[in-house]
Design an enzyme around this catalytic site. Structure first.
Site, PDB file in Angstrom:
ATOM      1  N   HIS A 144      25.188 -22.536   5.286  1.00  0.00           N
ATOM      2  CA  HIS A 144      24.376 -21.500   4.640  1.00  0.00           C
ATOM      3  C   HIS A 144      24.374 -21.708   3.133  1.00  0.00           C
ATOM      4  O   HIS A 144      25.428 -21.888   2.525  1.00  0.00           O
ATOM      5  CB  HIS A 144      24.954 -20.122   4.982  1.00  0.00           C
ATOM      6  CG  HIS A 144      24.150 -18.985   4.464  1.00  0.00           C
ATOM      7  ND1 HIS A 144      24.465 -18.323   3.291  1.00  0.00           N
ATOM      8  CD2 HIS A 144      23.034 -18.386   4.934  1.00  0.00           C
ATOM      9  CE1 HIS A 144      23.594 -17.358   3.086  1.00  0.00           C
ATOM     10  NE2 HIS A 144      22.709 -17.379   4.059  1.00  0.00           N
ATOM     11  N   SER A 160      18.783 -21.451  10.243  1.00  0.00           N
ATOM     12  CA  SER A 160      20.004 -20.662  10.425  1.00  0.00           C
ATOM     13  C   SER A 160      20.230 -20.371  11.906  1.00  0.00           C
ATOM     14  O   SER A 160      19.418 -20.738  12.763  1.00  0.00           O
ATOM     15  CB  SER A 160      19.912 -19.347   9.647  1.00  0.00           C
ATOM     16  OG  SER A 160      18.841 -18.552  10.120  1.00  0.00           O
ATOM     17  N   ASP A 182      10.370 -15.873  -2.310  1.00  0.00           N
ATOM     18  CA  ASP A 182      11.588 -16.060  -1.505  1.00  0.00           C
ATOM     19  C   ASP A 182      11.517 -15.015  -0.399  1.00  0.00           C
ATOM     20  O   ASP A 182      11.855 -13.856  -0.606  1.00  0.00           O
ATOM     21  CB  ASP A 182      12.830 -15.866  -2.380  1.00  0.00           C
ATOM     22  CG  ASP A 182      14.137 -16.095  -1.617  1.00  0.00           C
ATOM     23  OD1 ASP A 182      14.097 -16.219  -0.381  1.00  0.00           O
ATOM     24  OD2 ASP A 182      15.196 -16.141  -2.275  1.00  0.00           O
ATOM     25  N   MET A 183      11.034 -15.419   0.788  1.00  0.00           N
ATOM     26  CA  MET A 183      10.775 -14.438   1.838  1.00  0.00           C
ATOM     27  C   MET A 183      11.301 -14.900   3.193  1.00  0.00           C
ATOM     28  O   MET A 183      11.173 -16.066   3.567  1.00  0.00           O
ATOM     29  CB  MET A 183       9.285 -14.148   1.953  1.00  0.00           C
ATOM     30  CG  MET A 183       8.417 -15.348   2.210  1.00  0.00           C
ATOM     31  SD  MET A 183       6.744 -14.929   2.743  1.00  0.00           S
ATOM     32  CE  MET A 183       7.028 -14.484   4.450  1.00  0.00           C
ATOM     33  N   LYS A 215       3.132 -13.785  13.390  1.00  0.00           N
ATOM     34  CA  LYS A 215       3.125 -14.490  12.105  1.00  0.00           C
ATOM     35  C   LYS A 215       4.556 -14.806  11.658  1.00  0.00           C
ATOM     36  O   LYS A 215       4.867 -15.933  11.257  1.00  0.00           O
ATOM     37  CB  LYS A 215       2.399 -13.660  11.053  1.00  0.00           C
ATOM     38  CG  LYS A 215       0.932 -13.446  11.374  1.00  0.00           C
ATOM     39  CD  LYS A 215       0.247 -12.571  10.339  1.00  0.00           C
ATOM     40  CE  LYS A 215      -1.225 -12.341  10.714  1.00  0.00           C
ATOM     41  NZ  LYS A 215      -1.917 -11.466   9.743  1.00  0.00           N
ATOM     42  N   GLY A 217       8.190 -12.658  -7.986  1.00  0.00           N
ATOM     43  CA  GLY A 217       9.328 -13.045  -8.809  1.00  0.00           C
ATOM     44  C   GLY A 217       9.561 -12.112  -9.978  1.00  0.00           C
ATOM     45  O   GLY A 217      10.650 -12.098 -10.582  1.00  0.00           O
TER      46      GLY A 217
END
Length: 359
Positions: free
Chosen positions: A122, A146, A180-181, A232, A313
């Site tokens: 991670h 992950s 960052d999603m 999605k 951001g």
């Protein structure tokens, strides 16, 4: 019972404390400093789920021999612009930083760099590596995978990870674009944080083990995450597994080790794609055009319930400015964890203030 108490730490103090804990746990000084910087940067940007709150768990894995404290990172050249990095089961922060560094180096010479990674772990906040590229004036795409925490669309059993997709592009005067999603409604770290603090979670974040929506954080930890946008979110999660798992040689399709439940290496994979803007136009021109795009976004009239329209951001950037002044806020659960860690490791504790540092 959840409490609203908050304790504030200087980012620099948090970094010193974190580094000391990691060095005491067997990491080389340079790697410990790198990892500490990544964790504190997450806290400063408001991504508390990927900051020092995870330190105890990381230290537990490295001291148990489940993560290699001193990995020998090996780069295999594929073409002038493409390479593969074997992470040797090192901490994802150390491995991913090296992977992005190698992609940046190739992009600086050839205009584009692509590095795949396997045998990693991670790597924390995905934006960390986008920021690394932005500091060099580069556009970047970042993929990771992950442990299984979400069913594919239409399924009941978990198979897919919920690792985030991240991307960034530099600007001149405006805040750079940073996405960052996660493919889930929220990152699972927010569920863990709520459970640790004794808080409930909003309906729609997660499901129980039978697939029913729940507001109980502990029940959610034994259940699964809800995908964003149904098929999605599921599709994005599968893309992450393709780019970070199937393509890299790392684990994929439900095989990634669960760092919270399994005592084995994770074999997480990553992919980093970096583009040098001045292959297409001058860097100055590209940055100016990015400023124009940001300004046009800002210029849109806010919808009801909004005061302004922000660029991706920008909320994290604003919060980072606040936290650099006020300090990083931690709850009682984190305060107790830091105190216990300092005592068990024999290191100086993290100084915490009961009021914001600029109050």
């Amino acid at each position: 019972m959840a409490t609203a108490a908050r304790y504030y730490a200087k980012p620099g103090d948090a970094e010193v404390f974190c580094k000391a804990a990691l060095v005491k746990s067997g990491l080389p000084d340079t790697d410990a400093g790198m990892m500490a910087s990544c964790l504190v940067e997450a806290d400063v940007r408001g991504v508390d789920t990927h900051g020092l709150a995870r330190l105890e768990q990381y230290i537990g894995r490295v001291t148990a021999g489940l993560v290699n404290a001193t990995p020998k990172l090996e780069i295999s050249e594929k073409t002038p612009v493409v390479a593969h990095l074997d992470g040797d089961n090192g901490f994802g922060f150390v491995v991913a930083t090296k992977g992005m560094e190698e992609a940046i180096k190739r992009a600086d010479i050839y205009g584009i760099g692509f590095v795949t990674v396997d045998h990693s772990n991670h790597f924390g906040m995905a934006a960390t590596y986008v920021l690394q590229a932005l500091r060099k004036g580069m556009i970047s795409l970042c993929f990771t995978n992950s442990a299984k925490q979400m069913p594919p669309f239409g399924g009941k059993d978990t198979l897919l990870g919920i690792s985030p997709f991240a991307a960034g592009a530099p600007s001149k005067n405006e805040v750079p674009y940073i996405l960052d999603m996660a493919p889930s409604v929220v990152a699972k770290g927010k569920i863990r944080r709520a459970a640790r603090r004794g808080e409930t979670i909003p309906l729609g974040w997660a499901l129980d083990k039978d697939g029913n929506p729940t507001t109980d954080a502990n029940v959610a930890l034994d259940g699964s995450m809800a995908p964003i946008g149904g098929p999605k979110g599921s599709g994005i999660a599968i893309l992450m597994d393709i780019m970070a798992g199937v393509l890299t040689g790392a684990a994929f399709g439900g095989e990634v080790g669960d760092q919270y439940k399994e005592k084995r290496p994770q074999n997480v994979g990553h992919s980093f794609i970096v583009i040098k803007p001045d292959v297409f136009m001058s860097s100055e021109n590209f940055r100016a055009r990015m400023d124009t795009l940001a300004q046009r976004v800002h210029g849109i009239a806010p919808a009801p319930g909004f005061k302004e329209v922000l660029f991706p951001g920008e909320p994290e950037h604003r919060l980072s400015e606040t936290r650099k002044a006020e300090g990083i806020p931690y709850a009682d659960a984190e305060k107790e964890m830091f105190e216990n860690m300092a005592k068990s490791l024999g290191i100086p504790g993290l100084h915490l203030s009961q009021t914001p540092l600029n109050a």
